[in-house]
Design an enzyme around this catalytic site. Structure first.
Site, PDB file in Angstrom:
ATOM      1  N   SER A  73       0.845  -1.194   0.000  1.00  0.00           N
ATOM      2  CA  SER A  73       0.000   0.000   0.000  1.00  0.00           C
ATOM      3  C   SER A  73       0.876   1.237   0.000  1.00  0.00           C
ATOM      4  CB  SER A  73      -0.917   0.001   1.233  1.00  0.00           C
ATOM      5  OG  SER A  73      -1.889   1.020   1.145  1.00  0.00           O
ATOM      6  N   ASP A  74       0.379   2.283  -0.639  1.00  0.00           N
ATOM      7  CA  ASP A  74       1.111   3.543  -0.667  1.00  0.00           C
ATOM      8  C   ASP A  74       0.108   4.688  -0.755  1.00  0.00           C
ATOM      9  OD1 ASP A  74       3.977   4.685  -0.983  1.00  0.00           O
ATOM     10  OD2 ASP A  74       2.801   5.794  -2.453  1.00  0.00           O
ATOM     11  N   GLN A  75       0.472   5.818  -0.191  1.00  0.00           N
ATOM     12  CA  GLN A  75      -0.433   6.963  -0.201  1.00  0.00           C
ATOM     13  C   GLN A  75       0.282   8.206  -0.719  1.00  0.00           C
ATOM     14  OE1 GLN A  75      -1.989   8.958   3.556  1.00  0.00           O
ATOM     15  NE2 GLN A  75      -3.828   7.887   2.864  1.00  0.00           N
ATOM     16  N   ALA A 110      -3.377   3.823  -2.523  1.00  0.00           N
ATOM     17  CA  ALA A 110      -3.307   2.704  -3.457  1.00  0.00           C
ATOM     18  C   ALA A 110      -3.064   1.408  -2.702  1.00  0.00           C
ATOM     19  CB  ALA A 110      -2.206   2.935  -4.472  1.00  0.00           C
TER      20      ALA A 110
END
Length: 201
Positions: A73-75, A110
């Protein structure tokens, strides 16, 4: 230990916030920290950056755990088309909050669920619109000293005192802003045949 019906599930993240969120699902999982370059590519859209990095994180862990389901996950936080990263320092955090006050910021959270056994990947980008209150510098300074949110994109921890900076949050997935969109993740786990509610732990 995993239940025999389940492949090992690994959260590829160093974030304590994502770990806490995944714990809510009451399923067994391990945590591994991916070591990747998180620099945005030239000309890359915020959504593309978040999706690429979420997949790269999952791939980095899957390479070491070929029998697992891996969550990456990434933001990315954006305003006026520009990405706002983790501030790292008090001065940068204050500048971010000053820039965002009274305005609506887009957070791209994401998610990638990668089945290391097959290479199959599911991807999602959950967008959250966050409107910041128009607060004076003294309140922003006080907030930063109380919470020191220098490790989060946008300098405001919605799960903590940062909620006091926000006037409105709009999203289809209430946990996306904290960093792990659980509604999207549950959809992916079900699609992957991973047992959830009612299964034996």
């Amino acid at each position: 230990m995993s239940h025999p019906a389940r492949p090992p599930l690994i959260l590829g993240s160093s974030s304590p916030y994502r770990r806490e969120l995944l714990t809510r699902l009451r399923i067994p999982f391990d945590v591994a920290v991916p070591d990747i370059d998180e620099t945005p590519l030239a000309g890359e859209s915020p959504e593309a950056t978040a999706l690429r990095l979420s997949r790269r994180k999952a791939e980095a862990i899957a390479a070491r755990h070929p029998d697992a389901l891996v969550i990456g996950s990434d933001q990315v936080c954006t305003l006026d088309g520009a990405q706002l990263g983790k501030p790292g320092t008090h001065e940068r955090a204050l500048a971010q909050l000053q820039h965002m006050r009274g305005r609506t910021v887009t957070f791209h959270s994401a998610l990638c669920l990668l089945d290391a056994r097959t290479g199959a990947a599911q991807l999602a980008d959950v967008q959250t619109l966050v409107t910041f209150r128009d607060l004076p510098d003294a309140e922003l300074e006080a907030y930063l000293r109380l919470e020191t949110p220098y490790d989060v994109a946008g300098s405001a921890k919605v799960e903590g005192l940062g909620i006091a900076l926000l006037a409105r949050v709009e999203s289809d997935d209430p946990t996306a802003l904290i960093g792990l969109p659980l509604i999207a993740l549950i959809d992916m786990l079900r699609q992957a045949g991973f047992p959830l509610i009612g299964s034996v732990a």
